[in-house]
Design a protein around this motif. Structure first.
Motif, PDB file in Angstrom:
ATOM      1  N   GLU A 256      -7.212  49.112  44.902  1.00 47.68           N
ATOM      2  CA  GLU A 256      -7.277  47.727  44.440  1.00 47.68           C
ATOM      3  C   GLU A 256      -8.592  47.432  43.719  1.00 47.68           C
ATOM      4  OE1 GLU A 256      -4.475  45.546  47.849  1.00 47.68           O
ATOM      5  OE2 GLU A 256      -6.669  45.582  48.046  1.00 47.68           O
ATOM      6  N   LEU A 257      -9.687  47.925  44.269  1.00 50.18           N
ATOM      7  CA  LEU A 257     -10.992  47.698  43.631  1.00 50.18           C
ATOM      8  C   LEU A 257     -11.086  48.406  42.287  1.00 50.18           C
ATOM      9  CD1 LEU A 257     -13.385  47.978  46.730  1.00 50.18           C
ATOM     10  CD2 LEU A 257     -12.785  45.912  45.433  1.00 50.18           C
ATOM     11  N   THR A 258     -10.538  49.634  42.231  1.00 50.75           N
ATOM     12  CA  THR A 258     -10.559  50.384  40.968  1.00 50.75           C
ATOM     13  C   THR A 258      -9.751  49.657  39.899  1.00 50.75           C
ATOM     14  OG1 THR A 258     -10.767  52.479  42.174  1.00 50.75           O
ATOM     15  CG2 THR A 258     -10.034  52.593  39.876  1.00 50.75           C
ATOM     16  N   LEU A 259      -8.555  49.192  40.284  1.00 48.31           N
ATOM     17  CA  LEU A 259      -7.709  48.474  39.336  1.00 48.31           C
ATOM     18  C   LEU A 259      -8.381  47.182  38.878  1.00 48.31           C
ATOM     19  CD1 LEU A 259      -5.059  48.128  37.825  1.00 48.31           C
ATOM     20  CD2 LEU A 259      -4.094  47.095  39.906  1.00 48.31           C
ATOM     21  N   LYS A 260      -8.947  46.454  39.818  1.00 50.28           N
ATOM     22  CA  LYS A 260      -9.623  45.199  39.481  1.00 50.28           C
ATOM     23  C   LYS A 260     -10.795  45.444  38.531  1.00 50.28           C
ATOM     24  CE  LYS A 260     -11.920  41.162  41.507  1.00 50.28           C
ATOM     25  NZ  LYS A 260     -13.046  41.252  40.581  1.00 50.28           N
ATOM     26  N   SER A 261     -11.584  46.457  38.821  1.00 50.35           N
ATOM     27  CA  SER A 261     -12.735  46.772  37.959  1.00 50.35           C
ATOM     28  C   SER A 261     -12.281  47.140  36.558  1.00 50.35           C
ATOM     29  CB  SER A 261     -13.544  47.919  38.568  1.00 50.35           C
ATOM     30  OG  SER A 261     -14.074  47.545  39.816  1.00 50.35           O
ATOM     31  N   MET A 262     -11.212  47.934  36.468  1.00 48.46           N
ATOM     32  CA  MET A 262     -10.729  48.348  35.155  1.00 48.46           C
ATOM     33  C   MET A 262     -10.214  47.148  34.358  1.00 48.46           C
ATOM     34  SD  MET A 262      -8.124  51.451  34.246  1.00 48.46           S
ATOM     35  CE  MET A 262      -9.293  52.592  34.975  1.00 48.46           C
TER      36      MET A 262
END
Length: 202
Positions: free
Chosen positions: A129-135
């Motif tokens: 979730e954090l990776t997707l949000k950051s991207m």
């Protein structure tokens, strides 16, 4: 004899009307005749000058038209160049974003299938979730927007309807479900969202 001499003298003193006219009047009449003759004559040089002046005016008008036309063409070229540069700035990342979309889709699918109730996978789900949000935060900075809203009117510019499903919760003609998210770059659709559309029950 004397009488004849007097008659001769009197006849000699008598003059015709032209002979009685003073010399100055006669000269004036001759001058008027000469002036009239001169006025009737057209100097060919005057006609040539008039033609040259007309030609000069036409050339000057053509030159002015050419200058105005050149200025207009230069202004149009400048405007087109500015538009091309603006488009290049806005959409230079389009190819790069298209290459990123499969990665974003993979992260979305990973979250969809992840067992969020499993405590052992909580840290992994959170990381995804954090990776997707950051991207998504990064691409939004460059003008990328996600098309994922439901219960909004179907917009053929950003939606691709793949099915119509009866629904009582969503108004007919609105997006019922997003099968695949869509994306726009500075207002231009780079991938339409694949959606199902609600329809009224029969």
């Amino acid at each position: 004899m004397r009488k004849n001499a007097e008659n001769f003298m009197s006849s000699k003193d008598q003059k015709t009307p032209e002979e009685h006219q003073p010399d100055e009047i006669v000269m004036e009449q001759h001058d008027e005749v000469d002036a009239a003759d001169t006025a009737d004559q057209v100097d060919p040089r005057d006609e040539q000058i008039a033609n040259l002046e007309k030609q000069l005016a036409e050339v000057q008008q053509r030159e002015q038209d050419n200058v105005l036309r050149a200025r207009a063409e230069m202004e149009n070229l400048r405007r087109r160049t500015e538009q091309d540069v603006e488009k290049a700035h806005k959409f230079a990342l389009e190819k790069f974003v298209n290459e990123l979309l499969p990665v974003i889709d993979s992260l979305d699918r990973a979250l969809e299938v992840a067992d969020k109730e499993n405590a052992d996978m909580a840290s992994m789900v959170e990381g995804i979730e954090l990776t997707l949000k950051s991207m998504l935060d990064v691409v939004r900075k460059f003008g990328v927007d996600v098309i994922s809203d439901v219960n909004v009117p179907l917009d053929p510019n950003v939606h691709q309807a793949i099915a119509m499903v009866e629904s009582e919760e969503v108004a007919a003609g609105n997006v019922l479900h997003v099968m695949q998210k869509g994306y726009t770059l500075n207002g231009r659709t780079i991938r339409a969202a694949m959606v199902t559309v609600a329809k009224a029950k029969a």
